[in-house]
Design a protein around this motif. Structure first.
Motif, short mmCIF file in Angstrom:
data_model
loop_
_atom_site.label_atom_id
_atom_site.label_comp_id
_atom_site.label_asym_id
_atom_site.label_seq_id
_atom_site.Cartn_x
_atom_site.Cartn_y
_atom_site.Cartn_z
N PRO A 142 0.85 -1.20 0.00
CA PRO A 142 0.00 0.00 0.00
C PRO A 142 0.88 1.24 0.00
CG PRO A 142 0.17 -0.89 2.22
CD PRO A 142 0.90 -1.85 1.32
N ALA A 143 0.33 2.34 -0.46
CA ALA A 143 1.01 3.64 -0.43
C ALA A 143 -0.01 4.69 -0.01
CB ALA A 143 1.62 3.97 -1.78
N ALA A 144 0.49 5.83 0.45
CA ALA A 144 -0.38 6.93 0.89
C ALA A 144 0.17 8.23 0.32
CB ALA A 144 -0.45 6.99 2.41
N HIS A 145 -0.45 8.71 -0.74
CA HIS A 145 -0.03 9.97 -1.36
C HIS A 145 -0.68 11.11 -0.56
CE1 HIS A 145 1.80 12.36 -4.29
NE2 HIS A 145 1.12 12.05 -5.38
N GLU A 146 -0.08 11.39 0.60
CA GLU A 146 -0.61 12.24 1.68
C GLU A 146 -1.62 11.47 2.53
OE1 GLU A 146 -0.10 15.66 2.55
OE2 GLU A 146 0.93 16.52 0.82
N ILE A 147 -2.55 10.76 1.89
CA ILE A 147 -3.47 9.91 2.65
C ILE A 147 -3.51 8.53 1.99
CG2 ILE A 147 -4.92 11.82 3.46
CD1 ILE A 147 -6.96 10.99 1.31
N ARG A 148 -3.86 7.52 2.78
CA ARG A 148 -4.05 6.18 2.22
C ARG A 148 -5.48 6.11 1.72
NH1 ARG A 148 -3.23 0.19 5.06
NH2 ARG A 148 -3.69 -0.99 3.15
N GLU A 149 -5.65 6.26 0.44
CA GLU A 149 -6.97 6.38 -0.16
C GLU A 149 -7.41 5.04 -0.75
OE1 GLU A 149 -9.14 8.89 -3.75
OE2 GLU A 149 -7.30 9.68 -2.84
N ARG A 150 -8.66 4.67 -0.46
CA ARG A 150 -9.22 3.41 -0.97
C ARG A 150 -10.54 3.68 -1.68
NH1 ARG A 150 -7.95 1.76 4.81
NH2 ARG A 150 -6.07 0.45 4.70
N ASP A 151 -10.93 2.75 -2.54
CA ASP A 151 -12.21 2.89 -3.22
C ASP A 151 -13.32 2.29 -2.35
OD1 ASP A 151 -12.05 0.12 -3.49
OD2 ASP A 151 -11.96 0.14 -5.68
N ALA A 152 -14.53 2.24 -2.88
CA ALA A 152 -15.69 1.77 -2.10
C ALA A 152 -15.55 0.31 -1.70
CB ALA A 152 -16.97 1.97 -2.91
N ASP A 153 -14.71 -0.44 -2.40
CA ASP A 153 -14.49 -1.85 -2.08
C ASP A 153 -13.27 -2.06 -1.19
OD1 ASP A 153 -16.71 -2.82 -3.61
OD2 ASP A 153 -15.51 -2.50 -5.43
N GLY A 154 -12.68 -0.95 -0.71
CA GLY A 154 -11.54 -1.07 0.20
C GLY A 154 -10.22 -1.32 -0.49
N ARG A 155 -10.15 -1.10 -1.80
CA ARG A 155 -8.92 -1.35 -2.55
C ARG A 155 -8.08 -0.07 -2.61
NH1 ARG A 155 -11.72 -3.78 -7.90
NH2 ARG A 155 -12.63 -1.68 -7.74
N ASP A 156 -6.79 -0.21 -2.35
CA ASP A 156 -5.90 0.94 -2.35
C ASP A 156 -5.76 1.55 -3.73
OD1 ASP A 156 -4.22 1.37 0.34
OD2 ASP A 156 -4.66 -0.78 0.13
N GLY A 167 18.57 -12.82 -7.00
CA GLY A 167 19.34 -12.34 -5.87
C GLY A 167 19.17 -10.87 -5.57
N LEU A 168 18.32 -10.15 -6.31
CA LEU A 168 18.08 -8.72 -6.12
C LEU A 168 16.70 -8.49 -5.53
CD1 LEU A 168 18.67 -5.64 -6.68
CD2 LEU A 168 17.59 -6.02 -8.91
N LYS A 169 16.62 -7.61 -4.52
CA LYS A 169 15.33 -7.18 -4.00
C LYS A 169 15.28 -5.65 -4.06
CE LYS A 169 14.92 -9.45 -0.03
NZ LYS A 169 14.20 -9.96 1.17
N LEU A 170 14.29 -5.15 -4.77
CA LEU A 170 14.16 -3.72 -5.01
C LEU A 170 12.74 -3.28 -4.66
CD1 LEU A 170 15.50 -1.83 -8.09
CD2 LEU A 170 13.10 -1.57 -7.47
N TYR A 171 12.62 -2.11 -4.05
CA TYR A 171 11.31 -1.59 -3.65
C TYR A 171 11.10 -0.21 -4.25
CZ TYR A 171 7.97 0.79 -0.50
OH TYR A 171 6.93 1.52 0.02
N HIS A 172 10.02 -0.05 -4.97
CA HIS A 172 9.57 1.25 -5.49
C HIS A 172 8.27 1.58 -4.78
CE1 HIS A 172 8.03 4.36 -8.12
NE2 HIS A 172 9.06 4.28 -8.95
N SER A 173 8.29 2.66 -4.02
CA SER A 173 7.15 2.98 -3.15
C SER A 173 5.96 3.56 -3.88
CB SER A 173 7.59 3.97 -2.08
OG SER A 173 7.87 5.23 -2.67
N GLY A 174 6.12 3.95 -5.18
CA GLY A 174 5.13 4.83 -5.76
C GLY A 174 5.18 6.16 -5.04
N ASP A 175 4.15 6.95 -5.15
CA ASP A 175 4.08 8.22 -4.41
C ASP A 175 3.53 7.93 -3.03
OD1 ASP A 175 5.10 9.64 -6.49
OD2 ASP A 175 3.27 10.74 -6.96
N SER A 176 4.24 8.38 -1.99
CA SER A 176 3.79 8.05 -0.64
C SER A 176 4.44 8.96 0.39
CB SER A 176 4.13 6.58 -0.31
OG SER A 176 3.46 6.16 0.87
#
Length: 272
Positions: A142-156, A167-176
């Motif tokens: 999940p990410a929170a672009h100022e707020i953690r916003e979800r739709d009516a079905d609770g999906r982020d 052997g590589l682990k990489l994380y891209h947060s999106g906007d958060s």
């Protein structure tokens, strides 16, 4: 692990990161080629021409859609146009009709409008773990672009992605921004490299309905157990950026994570 700056687009099979500007990256795991959040057009400049925030690019695209080789997978974190850009994604879909685009399930209809009704869309939910290609695992955060916003079905509506391969682990947060739950999820995933937005946030931008992201200090804290922090979401729009001097100051005083400021057109090669 080392990240070594090299000029030019990465050759196939050479592991590394190529910054496209804003939150966009071309990621080569050495086996798979992944495109995330590419904004390679001027669609926002046209949309906001003549307004208080004209969205003029501070940097040209380092590569055009026509020049991109075929990625194996495209990841889209959310529906803001500098991340889900129809002038980038639809031409990409036209060039590669069988290409799969992973998008937030909450934004599936918007994705159909901006990528195409015939596009191969993979709707993602926070907490999903899946293997779209042999040897590649994707974990959805999940990410929170100022707020953690979800739709009516609770999906982020805002997502981040963990990429695990060879052997590589990489994380891209999106906007958060930081929020309860995120730190524990990231530390549990234990990425080697964190790609985090560092343009910060303030009341003026918030009042103009321009949501913000991590500050430099918040990004460094979230990535504290990573080998590398690669900041992004700067240098694109003058009203919503971070100063490169501030990024370089953080890099000079931080040893863990090692902070590497990307430059458009430069490839950060991943070495053992």
């Amino acid at each position: 692990m080392k990240l070594e700056p090299t000029i030019g687009f990465p050759p196939k099979g050479v592991a590394g990161l190529y910054w496209l500007g804003q939150a966009g990256f071309w990621i080569d795991t050495g086996v798979h080629r992944i495109l995330i959040d590419p904004y390679l057009s001027d669609s926002l400049a046209r949309k906001y021409a003549g307004t208080a925030y004209p969205h003029l690019r501070m940097m040209p695209p380092p590569v055009t859609v026509a020049e991109l080789p075929r990625p194996d997978l495209v990841l889209v974190t959310h529906a803001h146009t500098d991340h889900m850009d129809p002038d980038t994604l639809m031409p990409l879909r036209d060039r590669f009709p069988d290409l799969t685009f992973v998008v937030p399930a909450a934004e599936l209809e918007t994705a159909r409008e901006r990528i195409g009704v015939s596009a191969e869309l993979w709707p993602a939910l926070a907490g999903d773990r899946f293997s779209p290609l042999d040897g590649l695992e994707i974990e959805v955060f999940p990410a929170a672009h100022e707020i953690r916003e979800r739709d009516a079905d609770g999906r982020d509506r805002y997502l981040g992605y963990g990429i695990k391969a060879t052997g590589l682990k990489l994380y891209h947060s999106g906007d958060s921004v930081p929020f309860d739950l995120l730190d524990g999820l990231v530390q549990s995933f234990a990425p080697d490299v964190a790609l985090l937005p560092v343009n910060g946030r303030d009341a003026k931008r918030r009042a103009a309905n321009i949501p913000g992201n991590f500050t430099l200090e918040e990004a460094a804290h979230l990535a504290r157990n990573c080998a590398f922090l690669v900041p992004h979401h700067f240098g694109m729009f003058a009203f919503n950026t971070a100063e490169t001097a501030d990024i370089d100051t953080l890099a000079a005083r931080t040893s863990r994570p090692k902070v590497l400021r990307p430059e458009a057109g430069s490839f950060l090669r991943i070495l053992p």
